[in-house]
Design a protein around this motif. Structure first.
Motif, short mmCIF file in Angstrom:
data_model
loop_
_atom_site.label_atom_id
_atom_site.label_comp_id
_atom_site.label_asym_id
_atom_site.label_seq_id
_atom_site.Cartn_x
_atom_site.Cartn_y
_atom_site.Cartn_z
N GLY B 1 14.71 -0.99 -6.75
CA GLY B 1 13.88 -1.11 -8.01
C GLY B 1 12.55 -0.90 -8.56
O GLY B 1 12.59 -0.56 -6.93
N GLN B 2 12.50 -0.79 -9.15
CA GLN B 2 10.97 -0.37 -9.36
C GLN B 2 10.05 -1.10 -9.06
O GLN B 2 10.06 -2.60 -8.81
N GLN B 3 9.10 -0.89 -8.31
CA GLN B 3 7.23 -1.59 -7.94
C GLN B 3 6.44 -1.00 -8.51
O GLN B 3 6.80 0.03 -8.39
N LEU B 4 5.87 -1.81 -8.13
CA LEU B 4 4.06 -0.82 -8.24
C LEU B 4 3.96 -1.11 -7.51
O LEU B 4 3.52 -1.31 -6.21
N ASN B 5 2.89 -0.09 -6.72
CA ASN B 5 1.91 0.83 -5.84
C ASN B 5 0.61 -0.52 -5.79
O ASN B 5 -0.27 -0.33 -6.47
N GLN B 6 1.03 -1.32 -4.78
CA GLN B 6 -0.24 -1.97 -4.78
C GLN B 6 -0.93 -1.65 -2.97
O GLN B 6 -0.41 -1.08 -2.06
N SER B 7 -2.43 -1.42 -2.87
CA SER B 7 -3.31 -1.06 -1.82
C SER B 7 -4.43 -2.53 -1.89
O SER B 7 -5.17 -2.33 -2.81
N PRO B 8 -4.95 -2.56 -0.31
CA PRO B 8 -4.33 -2.00 0.71
C PRO B 8 -3.00 -2.59 1.02
O PRO B 8 -2.08 -4.24 0.25
N GLN B 9 -2.07 -2.59 2.21
CA GLN B 9 -1.10 -3.64 2.08
C GLN B 9 -1.79 -4.39 3.22
O GLN B 9 -0.11 -5.65 3.12
N SER B 10 -2.59 -4.43 4.14
CA SER B 10 -2.78 -5.55 4.46
C SER B 10 -4.38 -5.35 5.09
O SER B 10 -5.23 -3.98 4.95
N MET B 11 -5.05 -6.70 5.19
CA MET B 11 -6.38 -7.00 5.25
C MET B 11 -7.13 -7.72 6.43
O MET B 11 -6.12 -9.37 5.92
N PHE B 12 -7.82 -7.08 7.60
CA PHE B 12 -8.65 -8.23 7.98
C PHE B 12 -10.01 -8.74 8.29
O PHE B 12 -10.41 -7.79 8.28
N ILE B 13 -9.86 -9.42 7.48
CA ILE B 13 -11.54 -9.86 7.06
C ILE B 13 -12.71 -10.70 8.27
O ILE B 13 -11.48 -12.50 7.96
N GLN B 14 -13.71 -11.18 7.50
CA GLN B 14 -14.65 -12.40 8.54
C GLN B 14 -14.36 -13.02 7.28
O GLN B 14 -15.12 -13.06 5.77
N GLU B 15 -14.67 -14.37 7.25
CA GLU B 15 -14.86 -15.40 6.15
C GLU B 15 -15.90 -15.38 5.28
O GLU B 15 -16.94 -14.40 6.50
N GLY B 16 -16.47 -15.59 4.53
CA GLY B 16 -17.46 -14.89 3.32
C GLY B 16 -17.38 -13.61 3.26
O GLY B 16 -18.46 -13.02 2.35
N GLU B 17 -16.31 -12.43 3.59
CA GLU B 17 -16.98 -10.89 2.88
C GLU B 17 -15.48 -11.79 1.41
O GLU B 17 -15.48 -11.79 1.20
N ASP B 18 -16.45 -9.88 1.44
CA ASP B 18 -15.93 -10.12 -0.63
C ASP B 18 -14.34 -9.08 -0.29
O ASP B 18 -14.33 -8.04 0.78
N VAL B 19 -13.21 -8.58 -0.93
CA VAL B 19 -12.28 -8.29 -0.96
C VAL B 19 -11.58 -7.79 -2.40
O VAL B 19 -12.41 -8.74 -3.22
N SER B 20 -10.98 -6.69 -1.61
CA SER B 20 -10.36 -6.36 -2.94
C SER B 20 -9.25 -5.65 -3.00
O SER B 20 -9.03 -4.90 -1.97
N MET B 21 -8.63 -5.70 -3.39
CA MET B 21 -7.03 -4.84 -3.53
C MET B 21 -6.80 -4.03 -5.85
O MET B 21 -7.11 -4.38 -6.65
N ASN B 22 -5.84 -3.12 -5.37
CA ASN B 22 -5.66 -2.84 -6.21
C ASN B 22 -3.99 -2.05 -6.42
O ASN B 22 -3.19 -2.32 -5.23
N CYS B 23 -3.89 -1.97 -7.88
CA CYS B 23 -2.50 -2.47 -8.33
C CYS B 23 -2.07 -0.60 -9.44
O CYS B 23 -3.50 -0.74 -9.97
N THR B 24 -1.59 0.04 -8.62
CA THR B 24 -1.60 1.87 -10.26
C THR B 24 0.24 1.64 -10.02
O THR B 24 1.34 1.10 -9.27
N SER B 25 0.41 1.79 -11.23
CA SER B 25 1.97 2.24 -11.66
C SER B 25 1.58 4.35 -12.86
O SER B 25 0.67 4.03 -13.09
N SER B 26 2.62 4.33 -12.64
CA SER B 26 2.90 5.87 -13.23
C SER B 26 3.32 5.19 -14.78
O SER B 26 3.07 5.98 -15.35
N SER B 27 3.20 3.88 -15.30
CA SER B 27 4.05 3.28 -16.84
C SER B 27 3.71 2.79 -16.82
O SER B 27 2.39 2.39 -15.96
N ILE B 28 3.27 2.41 -18.09
CA ILE B 28 2.52 1.87 -18.95
C ILE B 28 2.53 0.18 -19.33
O ILE B 28 3.71 0.23 -18.82
#
Lengths: 113, 112
Positions: B1-28
């Motif tokens: 089925g249709q899915q949205l593309n999300q990145s990154p797939q996984s993240m390993f960070i240290q406590e206190g760090e900031d995190v960013s992730m995003n989601c994209t699609s070819s559709s509105i």
């Protein structure tokens, strides 16, 4: 927001048998949805279940395999029929509780042996 | 089925760090939602976005609805161990269908 009770929370079933999963919402909702989440994967929509009408199935899912009932505005069931090991997944129900609010049950972890 | 593309797939960070992730699609999409899923639980809604350009915060979480309506971003500031889990974006394409389409997920691991 609404609370969804889903049961069973987990089950181990023999291949060739069927399992019915129940979802009870603590308020009346028009739309309910059933999802499958395979191990380590995202959620894939199986079907949309509206009260008083036949469920609408997504591509790749058929009524004979996943019959759904929606007898009233607070309850729905999903049956996984004639199970095979490939059906081992987490099955989740969801309800649209406001214009853009979707709440989920805690899921049913199914293992087919 | 249709899915949205999300990145990154996984993240390993240290406590206190900031995190960013995003989601994209070819559709509105008309609505973007961000969920967190803990092991053995269903997804829990974190933030809902209803119009293009919208920026919404929920505690340490901030999410934005992209101007093109084809993407969305989630930021987590000052991460803590309980942020561990899988984060999913989800979108509603049309007011008529009401179907919620899920992204592929970002698995977040926070180390003390």
């Amino acid at each position: 927001s609404a609370v969804i009770s889903q049961k069973p929370s987990r089950d181990i079933c023999q291949r060739g048998t069927s399992l019915t999963i129940q979802c009870q919402v603590d308020s009346q909702v028009t739309m309910m949805f059933w999802y499958r989440q395979q191990p380590g994967q995202s959620l894939t929509l199986i079907a949309t279940a509206n009260q008083g009408s036949e469920a609408t199935y997504e591509s790749g899912f058929v009524i004979d395999k996943f019959p759904i009932s929606r007898p009233n505005l607070t309850f729905s069931t999903l049956t996984v029929s004639n199970m095979s090991p490939e059906d081992s997944s987490i099955y989740l129900c969801s309800a649209r509780v406001s214009q853009y609010g979707y709440t989920f049950g805690s899921g049913t972890r199914l293992t087919v042996v | 089925g249709q899915q949205l593309n999300q990145s990154p797939q996984s993240m390993f960070i240290q406590e206190g760090e900031d995190v960013s992730m995003n989601c994209t699609s070819s559709s509105i999409f008309n609505t973007w939602l961000w969920y967190k899923q803990d092991p053995g639980e269903g997804p829990v809604l974190l933030i809902a976005l209803y119009k293009a350009g919208e920026l919404t915060s929920n505690g340490r979480l901030t999410a934005q609805f992209g101007i093109t309506r084809k993407d969305s971003f989630l930021n987590i500031s000052a991460s803590i161990p309980s942020d561990v889990g899988i984060y999913f974006c989800a979108g509603v394409r049309s007011y008529n269908t009401d179907k919620l389409i899920f992204g592929t997920g970002t698995r977040l691991q926070v180390f003390p």
